[in-house]
Design an enzyme around this catalytic site. Structure first.
Site, short mmCIF file in Angstrom:
data_model
loop_
_atom_site.label_atom_id
_atom_site.label_comp_id
_atom_site.label_asym_id
_atom_site.label_seq_id
_atom_site.Cartn_x
_atom_site.Cartn_y
_atom_site.Cartn_z
N LYS A 175 0.86 -1.47 0.20
CA LYS A 175 0.12 -0.16 0.06
C LYS A 175 0.85 1.32 -0.03
O LYS A 175 0.63 2.23 -0.91
CB LYS A 175 -1.01 -0.16 1.15
CG LYS A 175 -2.01 -1.22 0.84
CD LYS A 175 -2.94 -1.44 2.39
CE LYS A 175 -3.74 -2.79 2.04
NZ LYS A 175 -4.55 -3.06 3.51
N GLN A 216 -4.09 -1.77 9.94
CA GLN A 216 -4.17 -3.21 8.88
C GLN A 216 -4.83 -4.12 9.80
O GLN A 216 -4.39 -4.41 11.16
CB GLN A 216 -2.53 -3.58 8.63
CG GLN A 216 -2.45 -4.74 7.88
CD GLN A 216 -3.30 -4.79 6.34
OE1 GLN A 216 -3.07 -3.77 5.83
NE2 GLN A 216 -3.95 -5.71 6.12
N ASP A 260 -10.55 3.39 4.52
CA ASP A 260 -10.74 1.93 4.45
C ASP A 260 -12.17 1.32 4.62
O ASP A 260 -12.43 0.26 4.60
CB ASP A 260 -9.62 1.30 5.25
CG ASP A 260 -9.17 -0.02 4.76
OD1 ASP A 260 -9.50 -0.43 3.74
OD2 ASP A 260 -8.68 -0.79 5.61
#
Lengths: 283, 283
Positions: free
Chosen positions: B55, B99, B122
């Site tokens: 990413k 994450q 996200d």
């Protein structure tokens, strides 16, 4: 399952729920707390007036206080939100119900979002929706919660059953789908753009009708021994299900009236009592 | 639909998305804004490290800044939330990615909820989930949004199609189901407790596999000419779909790798740029 046709009597479920509330309301009273639901009605739609009156009366019968706020139909979004914010700040108020629908010119979503999550006993806020979807909600939307309560009261299994929901509104079709999913049903969500609706309904062990079209779900569509839950309530006391035809094939079915309706109201009372229990003592 | 088997090439979709971002990043630069994504990795899980590195590299290639925060695996929930709050308050940071998964002892949900909605690129917060469910989200979860982007790029119709989603996680199965529903698909959500999974998958015009079991979806299960989207990513670069067998029957299918993965990353970049565009000028 019993071979006898089972009428899922919502009045009976509601009565049982209300009985468990009486003791809780007494215990609150000892702590000096009188649970109170504020209802807000905007405009003069006769069925909305009836709904609000039914909810207030149900509160009264159980010893729950209610504060009815009736705003005229010219009320602006800002004025409505200001009223909601006053209720948010009022420690005497434990739950806030904004009767749906509000007049067209009002931003209903903005008004719903103004309700503080701790007082969102009708489960209309986005955060309430998500908490429900994640299985951590205190106050799921009342009609979806009523549907689950009826299934549980009559000990109808949900896990691994195929539930077909007809309708996808944010306060009914979507949340009930997610609640049944969280209870391990396989869930199909249908709507006006669904092809082959009869075929899909024919797969269902559990059918939830939430379309707002009188007697829409046909007896020929449902599977033999399906469980049919009718969340519709159309003019003339007619549900979304063709009751007589579906009753012949179903193993269990909710009537209209006296099906999901009374349990929805009982759920609202239960949530109001729970909100009061979670509140700080105010006397 | 084309009779030729269509491989839904995620690299191509990602490239096309990234191209449209370059100009937007330039325009931000004129306003003195450098979009910046903060990534938080807790612990030392090797695949999570790889994901985060991918990413960050993708950001760099496109001229997006990234700040990598690597916390040791003994980090507490409170410490993690404190880090997130600092990033919330930092005007140089436009997006925050925590994450998944974090170590077991951390309350992942509490950590996700600490992310400010404006920086939740996200799509992991509850409010973000609900906004997505209601069709008003700026930042839907990246993998679900990637799935829709692939369908749209290849002009695969969604409306009135029957989509069967296998998996019901809060960041994949549930949101993609609601997004397809909002695009007027009929949606069935299946999971580990589903009976007769092959039969249900056989009904699908569109299959989304999000189960986390290598090569789980069999060629024999899918309908001739179905569209198959494989959101799985298991050890050894294996998806949730038995690719060879499904490829023979499907009209279109995503490969693994180079399917949904690269589009998920492109979506994260797109959301970060959008978050920067919505932010106030900070220089």
């Amino acid at each position: 399952m019993n071979s006898e046709k089972l009428i899922l009597d919502g009045t009976r479920v509601a009565k049982s729920m209300n009985e468990t509330l009486v003791e809780r309301i007494n215990q609150l009273s000892v702590r000096g707390i009188l649970p109170c639901l504020a209802t807000i009605l905007v405009g003069d739609d006769p069925s909305s007036e009836t709904y609000v009156r039914m909810k207030s009366s149900a509160c009264k019968r159980l010893g729950i206080d209610s504060r009815r706020i009736h705003l005229n139909k010219a009320t602006t979004t800002e004025e409505l939100i200001a009223v909601i914010q006053q209720l948010n700040e009022d420690p005497q108020i434990h739950g806030i119900l904004l009767q749906h629908p509000v007049p067209q010119h009002i931003d209903e979503r903005a008004a719903f979002e103004a309700i503080q999550i701790e007082k969102d006993v009708d489960g209309v806020t986005m955060l309430g929706f998500a908490q429900n979807a994640f299985g951590v909600s205190s106050f799921p939307s009342c009609t979806p919660a009523a549907i689950l309560a009826i299934l549980d009261y009559y000990q109808i299994p949900i896990e691994s059953k195929h539930a077909v929901i007809v309708g996808r509104s944010p306060i009914l079709g979507k949340p009930v789908s997610l609640m049944l999913l969280n209870r391990n049903a396989t869930v199909t969500i249908c709507h006006s753009k669904t092809n082959n609706l009869p075929l899909i309904i024919g797969l269902a062990d559990i059918v939830v009708a939430a379309v707002g079209k009188p007697a829409f779900i046909q007896g020929a569509w449902i599977k033999e021994s399906a469980v049919v839950l009718d969340a519709g309530y159309n003019a003339g006391n007619i549900g979304d299900v063709d009751f007589d035809a579906c009753h012949k094939k179903a193993s269990a079915i909710t009537p209209v009236p006296a099906g999901i309706g009374p349990v929805t109201i009982a759920m609202l009372l239960k949530h109001t009592v729970l909100a009061a229990e979670k509140s700080k003592i105010t006397t």
